[in-house]
Scaffold this active site. Structure first.
Site, PDB file in Angstrom:
ATOM      1  N   ASP A 149      -0.099  -8.363  -0.012  1.00  0.00           N
ATOM      2  CA  ASP A 149       0.230  -7.378  -1.374  1.00  0.00           C
ATOM      3  C   ASP A 149      -0.207  -8.107  -2.628  1.00  0.00           C
ATOM      4  OD1 ASP A 149       2.176  -6.359   0.548  1.00  0.00           O
ATOM      5  OD2 ASP A 149       3.929  -6.436  -0.657  1.00  0.00           O
ATOM      6  N   LYS A 212       2.346   0.520  -3.940  1.00  0.00           N
ATOM      7  CA  LYS A 212       3.706  -0.127  -3.846  1.00  0.00           C
ATOM      8  C   LYS A 212       3.791   0.074  -5.194  1.00  0.00           C
ATOM      9  CE  LYS A 212       5.946  -4.432  -2.798  1.00  0.00           C
ATOM     10  NZ  LYS A 212       5.822  -5.746  -2.207  1.00  0.00           N
ATOM     11  N   LYS A 248       4.971   2.543  -0.527  1.00  0.00           N
ATOM     12  CA  LYS A 248       6.126   1.432  -0.444  1.00  0.00           C
ATOM     13  C   LYS A 248       6.841   1.448  -1.817  1.00  0.00           C
ATOM     14  CE  LYS A 248       7.141  -3.391   0.504  1.00  0.00           C
ATOM     15  NZ  LYS A 248       6.652  -4.593   1.061  1.00  0.00           N
TER      16      LYS A 248
END
Length: 312
Positions: A149, A212, A248
């Site tokens: 991430d 995300k 996400k």
């Protein structure tokens, strides 16, 4: 995992043309939240689907090898075996999608999962300046992380420095090697829906495999209107390039009910292809506990006492 998104050349013209109709987005979000939620065995089935999309996460400053180990065991067996057996789901391989930890804990998680013969991926998240961050990514990949991430530089997005932002994300993408890259947009700090869309598009152009909403630690986390803007960008990018990018939402998703709304949103906006851990993840640390409570209720018609369900 799905085919990688190779990214594309930065198309500033496409980005400059973006305009998002705020009222239409809010109306659509309201409509999705007003949808009927499935009941009884259908609800239980959807909740198990949600479990398989969870990135079970611990990002505490005081994480230890033992609580990371416990998290890994919970990820492998997220719902009590006896409950799954009553639903005839005990041998269907119901696990969470991944375990997510800070770079310094990747090796602990990787070793715990390996010792348990599990092929669950380890994801790693961190928030530091670019050079340090690239170093962290190298360390996480070396420790066995299969997913990384990364957080965009919000200032670049807010000031419209799209080329600099594109270059930065490309650097992360190269440093990730074979590990899949999830790019965090920190949506609460981007100001407008138009900016959220532009940042989403740019992150995909730069080769992100997932986009995300947030780290889960900001004041504003995943909201349905922002999600609609992001998944529309995913859809447009897919129609233009043929590459599917994952989505996400993270932060503030705590109840089984909310998980069902998220699945509905994905099904309605992107279709069934996206309803799988390869293209959809729920970033959550406390969500699993509520889902397991609801499944316990479905099986036994009563709610469990707090101590009856093993914690992550």
């Amino acid at each position: 995992m799905s085919d990688r998104n190779p990214g594309m050349k930065l198309d500033l013209e496409w980005i400059s043309k973006v305009r998002v109709n705020t009222q239409a987005v809010l109306k659509r979000a309201q409509h999705i939240q007003g949808q009927k939620i499935p009941k009884k065995q259908w609800q239980a089935a959807w909740l198990l689907k949600a479990v398989t999309c969870i990135d079970l996460t611990t990002l505490a400053g005081d994480d230890t090898p033992s609580n990371v180990h416990r998290l890994c065991l919970k990820a492998i067996q997220p719902v009590r075996y006896d409950l799954l057996k009553k639903m005839d789901m005990h041998n269907k391989g119901v696990t969470t999608a991944a375990v997510c930890v800070y770079p310094s804990r990747v090796a602990d998680a990787f070793n715990s999962l390996k010792a348990a013969n599990s092929s669950l991926p380890v994801a790693s998240a961190g928030q530091t300046p670019l050079e340090t961050r690239l170093q962290e990514v190298r360390m996480a990949v070396a420790g066995g992380a299969a997913e990384i991430d990364v957080v965009i530089n919000r200032t670049l997005a807010l000031t419209g420095q799209w080329e600099a932002m594109y270059d930065e994300i490309r650097q992360f993408r190269e440093t990730c090697g074979d590990a899949h890259m999830k790019t965090i947009l920190a949506i609460g700090e981007l100001g407008t829906f138009t900016n959220v869309y532009k940042a989403s598009l740019l992150a995909m152009m730069a080769g992100s495999d997932f986009i995300k909403t947030s780290t889960g630690k900001e004041t504003v986390n995943a909201t349905y209107p922002v999600a609609i803007v992001m998944v529309r960008a995913i859809r447009d990018y897919y129609l233009f390039t043929g590459h599917k990018v994952g989505f996400k939402p993270a932060g503030g998703i705590r109840t089984a009910q909310e998980a069902l709304v998220w699945l509905t949103l994905i099904k309605e906006e992107l279709g069934n292809d996206w309803l799988c851990p390869v293209l959809f993840r729920l970033g959550a640390s406390s969500l699993l506990a509520d889902i397991e409570r609801q499944i316990y209720h479905h099986v036994t018609s009563q709610y469990p006492a707090y101590h009856e369900l093993p914690m992550a």
